[in-house]
Design a protein around this motif. Sequence first.
Motif, short mmCIF file in Angstrom:
data_model
loop_
_atom_site.label_atom_id
_atom_site.label_comp_id
_atom_site.label_asym_id
_atom_site.label_seq_id
_atom_site.Cartn_x
_atom_site.Cartn_y
_atom_site.Cartn_z
N MET A 1 0.83 -1.20 0.00
CA MET A 1 0.00 0.00 0.00
C MET A 1 0.87 1.26 0.00
N GLN A 2 1.95 1.22 0.80
CA GLN A 2 2.83 2.39 0.86
C GLN A 2 3.44 2.68 -0.51
N LYS A 3 3.79 1.63 -1.25
CA LYS A 3 4.41 1.82 -2.56
C LYS A 3 3.43 2.46 -3.53
N PHE A 4 2.14 2.04 -3.44
CA PHE A 4 1.12 2.62 -4.32
C PHE A 4 0.93 4.10 -4.00
N VAL A 5 0.87 4.41 -2.72
CA VAL A 5 0.73 5.82 -2.31
C VAL A 5 1.94 6.62 -2.78
N ALA A 6 3.13 6.03 -2.67
CA ALA A 6 4.35 6.70 -3.13
C ALA A 6 4.29 6.96 -4.63
N PHE A 7 3.77 5.98 -5.40
CA PHE A 7 3.64 6.14 -6.84
C PHE A 7 2.70 7.29 -7.17
N ILE A 8 1.57 7.37 -6.47
CA ILE A 8 0.59 8.43 -6.73
C ILE A 8 1.18 9.80 -6.40
N TRP A 9 1.83 9.91 -5.23
CA TRP A 9 2.46 11.18 -4.86
C TRP A 9 3.54 11.54 -5.87
N GLY A 10 4.32 10.55 -6.29
CA GLY A 10 5.35 10.79 -7.30
C GLY A 10 4.75 11.32 -8.59
N GLY A 11 3.61 10.77 -9.00
CA GLY A 11 2.94 11.22 -10.21
C GLY A 11 2.49 12.66 -10.13
N VAL A 12 1.86 13.01 -9.02
CA VAL A 12 1.38 14.38 -8.83
C VAL A 12 2.54 15.37 -8.86
N VAL B 1 16.07 11.53 -11.12
CA VAL B 1 15.29 10.75 -12.08
C VAL B 1 14.25 11.63 -12.77
N THR B 2 13.53 12.42 -11.97
CA THR B 2 12.47 13.28 -12.53
C THR B 2 13.03 14.29 -13.51
N VAL B 3 14.14 14.93 -13.14
CA VAL B 3 14.74 15.97 -13.99
C VAL B 3 15.23 15.38 -15.31
N ILE B 4 15.89 14.22 -15.25
CA ILE B 4 16.39 13.59 -16.48
C ILE B 4 15.26 13.30 -17.45
N PHE B 5 14.18 12.70 -16.94
CA PHE B 5 13.07 12.35 -17.82
C PHE B 5 12.29 13.58 -18.27
N ALA B 6 12.13 14.56 -17.38
CA ALA B 6 11.43 15.79 -17.77
C ALA B 6 12.17 16.49 -18.90
N LEU B 7 13.51 16.53 -18.81
CA LEU B 7 14.31 17.14 -19.88
C LEU B 7 14.19 16.33 -21.17
N ALA B 8 14.23 15.01 -21.06
CA ALA B 8 14.11 14.16 -22.25
C ALA B 8 12.76 14.36 -22.94
N PHE B 9 11.70 14.46 -22.14
CA PHE B 9 10.37 14.67 -22.72
C PHE B 9 10.28 16.03 -23.40
N ARG B 10 10.86 17.06 -22.78
CA ARG B 10 10.84 18.40 -23.38
C ARG B 10 11.64 18.44 -24.67
N ILE C 1 11.95 3.39 -6.04
CA ILE C 1 11.55 2.99 -7.39
C ILE C 1 10.09 3.34 -7.65
N ALA C 2 9.22 3.06 -6.66
CA ALA C 2 7.79 3.34 -6.82
C ALA C 2 7.53 4.83 -7.02
N MET C 3 8.14 5.66 -6.19
CA MET C 3 7.92 7.09 -6.29
C MET C 3 8.57 7.66 -7.55
N ALA C 4 9.74 7.13 -7.91
CA ALA C 4 10.43 7.59 -9.11
C ALA C 4 9.63 7.25 -10.37
N LEU C 5 9.03 6.05 -10.40
CA LEU C 5 8.20 5.67 -11.55
C LEU C 5 6.99 6.61 -11.66
N GLY C 6 6.39 6.93 -10.53
CA GLY C 6 5.28 7.88 -10.54
C GLY C 6 5.72 9.24 -11.05
#
Length: 269
Positions: free
Chosen positions: A1-12, A53-62, A215-220
């Motif tokens: 459950m914690q991993k799912f919550v981490a994924f959702i928070w990561g997504g937001v 992780v977020t910055v690398i992918f955000a830059l790649a997407f841009r 990993i869960a939060m980074a994927l989110g």
Amino acid sequence: MQKFVAFIWGGVIGVLGGLIGLGGAEFRLPVLVSVFKFPTLDAIILNLMMSLVTVIFALAFRVGLAGLEPIAAQMHIVLNILAGSLAGSWIGVHFATRIDEWTLTRAVAILLIGLSGVLIGHEIVSQQFSLVIPAWLQIPLGVAAGVVIGVFSGMLGVAGGELIIPTLILLFALDIKLAGSLSLAISIPTIIIGLTRYILKGRARIIAAQSTFVIAMALGSIVGAWIGSLLLGFAPSSMLHVLLGIILLASAIKLLGHHRPTLPKALLN
């Protein structure tokens, strides 16, 4: 459950990061401390890892949407800021590992409050003032700003985008969307230096201990950064600044409310 919550928070958080050009660390840090109950220093180290992780992918997407040319054309500005931020990031880790948790938490909260003011007041200031910085002065000011950005990045576990973007706009007169892309490019090596410093000091074991959570939060965050980059063309900048400023202010208040100073042990004996 914690991993799912981490994924959702990561997504937001990733959506916010991908939308404006941030690693989302300023939003993630209060969540790690208040929601998931990590000690502040552990939260800072985890935050740096997930911000990277977020910055690398955000830059790649841009880059995928807008191409590499706009960033490449301004690479001299990226290098200018990096000249200071890399050294500042190394220095920031030194301070983060030598102060008590309550002081560190207050430093985080003060930064969040200050950044909220910058974001909320940005449109008013930019409409009232039009600064023209001479080219010969931009370089030393860029290095000095980079040092400050790096210190806060290493010390507080943030990518520094909220400081980098206003610097690029005010000092180099760049458009906010281009400034967001350059901010991501500047943040990547700055974060790497901070993480390397924590690893060398033996403080980064928390990343391995919480690997599945990371990993869960980074994927989110990756999914969110992709969504945020797609929304980039539709988001009104002025409304976005105010919204992010309000979120940062609320995060600072929540962080301060969660951490109360305790009496020194000497007074308890």
